[in-house]
Design a protein around this motif. Structure first.
Motif, PDB file in Angstrom:
ATOM      1  N   UNK A   1       1.544   2.564 -16.483  1.00  0.00           N
ATOM      2  CA  UNK A   1       1.460   2.744 -15.030  1.00  0.00           C
ATOM      3  C   UNK A   1       0.022   2.865 -14.562  1.00  0.00           C
ATOM      4  N   UNK A   2      -0.791   3.575 -15.333  1.00  0.00           N
ATOM      5  CA  UNK A   2      -2.204   3.688 -14.984  1.00  0.00           C
ATOM      6  C   UNK A   2      -2.911   2.340 -15.085  1.00  0.00           C
ATOM      7  N   UNK A   3      -2.548   1.543 -16.070  1.00  0.00           N
ATOM      8  CA  UNK A   3      -3.163   0.213 -16.181  1.00  0.00           C
ATOM      9  C   UNK A   3      -2.783  -0.659 -14.987  1.00  0.00           C
ATOM     10  N   UNK A   4      -1.548  -0.549 -14.535  1.00  0.00           N
ATOM     11  CA  UNK A   4      -1.163  -1.280 -13.319  1.00  0.00           C
ATOM     12  C   UNK A   4      -1.959  -0.787 -12.110  1.00  0.00           C
ATOM     13  N   UNK A   5      -2.170   0.510 -12.026  1.00  0.00           N
ATOM     14  CA  UNK A   5      -2.958   1.069 -10.932  1.00  0.00           C
ATOM     15  C   UNK A   5      -4.402   0.581 -11.000  1.00  0.00           C
ATOM     16  N   UNK A   6      -4.913   0.410 -12.210  1.00  0.00           N
ATOM     17  CA  UNK A   6      -6.249  -0.155 -12.372  1.00  0.00           C
ATOM     18  C   UNK A   6      -6.307  -1.561 -11.772  1.00  0.00           C
ATOM     19  N   UNK A   7      -5.270  -2.344 -11.979  1.00  0.00           N
ATOM     20  CA  UNK A   7      -5.238  -3.719 -11.477  1.00  0.00           C
ATOM     21  C   UNK A   7      -5.057  -3.758  -9.960  1.00  0.00           C
ATOM     22  N   UNK A   8      -4.164  -2.925  -9.423  1.00  0.00           N
ATOM     23  CA  UNK A   8      -3.874  -2.987  -7.986  1.00  0.00           C
ATOM     24  C   UNK A   8      -4.922  -2.295  -7.137  1.00  0.00           C
ATOM     25  N   UNK A   9      -5.585  -1.298  -7.684  1.00  0.00           N
ATOM     26  CA  UNK A   9      -6.455  -0.462  -6.868  1.00  0.00           C
ATOM     27  C   UNK A   9      -5.627   0.598  -6.169  1.00  0.00           C
ATOM     28  N   UNK A  10      -6.269   1.368  -5.318  1.00  0.00           N
ATOM     29  CA  UNK A  10      -5.633   2.527  -4.685  1.00  0.00           C
ATOM     30  C   UNK A  10      -4.733   2.172  -3.521  1.00  0.00           C
ATOM     31  N   UNK A  11      -4.873   0.982  -2.980  1.00  0.00           N
ATOM     32  CA  UNK A  11      -4.134   0.621  -1.773  1.00  0.00           C
ATOM     33  C   UNK A  11      -4.854   1.126  -0.532  1.00  0.00           C
ATOM     34  N   UNK A  12      -4.360   0.723   0.624  1.00  0.00           N
ATOM     35  CA  UNK A  12      -5.026   1.080   1.891  1.00  0.00           C
ATOM     36  C   UNK A  12      -4.885   2.549   2.247  1.00  0.00           C
ATOM     37  N   UNK A  13      -3.814   3.194   1.777  1.00  0.00           N
ATOM     38  CA  UNK A  13      -3.579   4.602   2.094  1.00  0.00           C
ATOM     39  C   UNK A  13      -4.341   5.489   1.118  1.00  0.00           C
ATOM     40  N   UNK A  14      -5.660   5.393   1.178  1.00  0.00           N
ATOM     41  CA  UNK A  14      -6.516   6.095   0.222  1.00  0.00           C
ATOM     42  C   UNK A  14      -7.944   6.129   0.748  1.00  0.00           C
ATOM     43  N   UNK A  15      -8.751   6.966   0.128  1.00  0.00           N
ATOM     44  CA  UNK A  15     -10.180   6.969   0.448  1.00  0.00           C
ATOM     45  C   UNK A  15     -10.788   5.629   0.063  1.00  0.00           C
ATOM     46  N   UNK A  16     -10.417   5.132  -1.120  1.00  0.00           N
ATOM     47  CA  UNK A  16     -10.930   3.822  -1.547  1.00  0.00           C
ATOM     48  C   UNK A  16     -10.571   2.740  -0.531  1.00  0.00           C
ATOM     49  N   UNK A  17      -9.318   2.749  -0.062  1.00  0.00           N
ATOM     50  CA  UNK A  17      -8.858   1.745   0.894  1.00  0.00           C
ATOM     51  C   UNK A  17      -9.558   1.855   2.236  1.00  0.00           C
ATOM     52  N   UNK A  18      -9.845   3.067   2.662  1.00  0.00           N
ATOM     53  CA  UNK A  18     -10.539   3.266   3.933  1.00  0.00           C
ATOM     54  C   UNK A  18     -11.978   2.770   3.870  1.00  0.00           C
TER      55      UNK A  18
ATOM     56  N   UNK B   1       0.818  -1.206   0.000  1.00  0.00           N
ATOM     57  CA  UNK B   1       0.000   0.000   0.000  1.00  0.00           C
ATOM     58  C   UNK B   1       0.851   1.255   0.000  1.00  0.00           C
ATOM     59  N   UNK B   2       1.992   1.211   0.684  1.00  0.00           N
ATOM     60  CA  UNK B   2       2.905   2.350   0.672  1.00  0.00           C
ATOM     61  C   UNK B   2       3.497   2.582  -0.703  1.00  0.00           C
ATOM     62  N   UNK B   3       3.869   1.514  -1.379  1.00  0.00           N
ATOM     63  CA  UNK B   3       4.427   1.623  -2.732  1.00  0.00           C
ATOM     64  C   UNK B   3       3.360   2.125  -3.701  1.00  0.00           C
ATOM     65  N   UNK B   4       2.144   1.617  -3.570  1.00  0.00           N
ATOM     66  CA  UNK B   4       1.050   2.075  -4.430  1.00  0.00           C
ATOM     67  C   UNK B   4       0.786   3.560  -4.181  1.00  0.00           C
ATOM     68  N   UNK B   5       0.857   3.985  -2.923  1.00  0.00           N
ATOM     69  CA  UNK B   5       0.666   5.400  -2.606  1.00  0.00           C
ATOM     70  C   UNK B   5       1.738   6.253  -3.292  1.00  0.00           C
ATOM     71  N   UNK B   6       2.980   5.831  -3.216  1.00  0.00           N
ATOM     72  CA  UNK B   6       4.079   6.558  -3.868  1.00  0.00           C
ATOM     73  C   UNK B   6       3.846   6.612  -5.380  1.00  0.00           C
ATOM     74  N   UNK B   7       3.402   5.504  -5.962  1.00  0.00           N
ATOM     75  CA  UNK B   7       3.117   5.474  -7.404  1.00  0.00           C
ATOM     76  C   UNK B   7       1.998   6.445  -7.753  1.00  0.00           C
ATOM     77  N   UNK B   8       0.960   6.491  -6.920  1.00  0.00           N
ATOM     78  CA  UNK B   8      -0.142   7.431  -7.171  1.00  0.00           C
ATOM     79  C   UNK B   8       0.348   8.865  -7.130  1.00  0.00           C
TER      80      UNK B   8
END
Length: 143
Positions: free
Chosen positions: A117-134, A7-14
């Motif tokens: 990168x956006x397609x990878x984000x589509x697959x992973x989702x936002x991660x826990x450090x996000x509104x979606x994750x919350x 989730x931290x890595x996904x946050x950095x990518x976002x």
């Protein structure tokens, strides 16, 4: 991918993706007439619609990426937008000056890479450090 570090890595990518688009959107707003002129020089159709949509996609898309809201559909929209800007804005096949053509090729493929990168984000989702994750049930990555 359920490790806490993911989730931290996904946050950095976002954030890395968002900075580019948020900056671009703000610059388009600040220099809106110049942006419209650029689109006109590229032969973009429906300027009255295309310019505000492009500005909104970049500015609002960047903000939504940062907070992690509706990231999956947003990632698809941003991937399509990025490919479209590559084709319309970095049309190296129409450039005759070798130095400018080389630069356009680099920007074209950079945009294609960003779309990936956006397609990878589509697959992973936002991660826990996000509104979606919350808002997501625990055990996933904010899907």
């Amino acid at each position: 991918m359920t490790r806490p570090v993911d989730s931290g890595i996904i946050f950095i990518a976002r954030i890395a993706l968002a900075v580019l688009f948020l900056w671009g959107g703000v610059m388009k707003l600040l220099g809106y007439a110049g942006f419209v002129g650029y689109l006109h020089s590229k032969g973009v159709p429906f300027l009255q619609i295309a310019a505000p949509i492009a500005t909104a996609v970049e500015a609002l898309g960047g903000l939504l990426l940062i907070v992690g809201f509706k990231v999956r559909p947003l990632a698809l929209i941003m991937a399509v937008y990025t490919v479209a800007t590559a084709v319309l804005g970095h049309d190296f096949w129409n450039v005759v000056d070798p130095a400018l053509q080389r630069e356009m090729v680099i920007h074209f493929w950079k945009n294609i890479g960003i779309a990936g990168g956006f397609l990878l984000l589509f697959v992973t989702g936002a991660g826990r450090l996000s509104i979606d994750g919350a808002r997501a049930p625990r055990g996933g990555l904010g899907r």
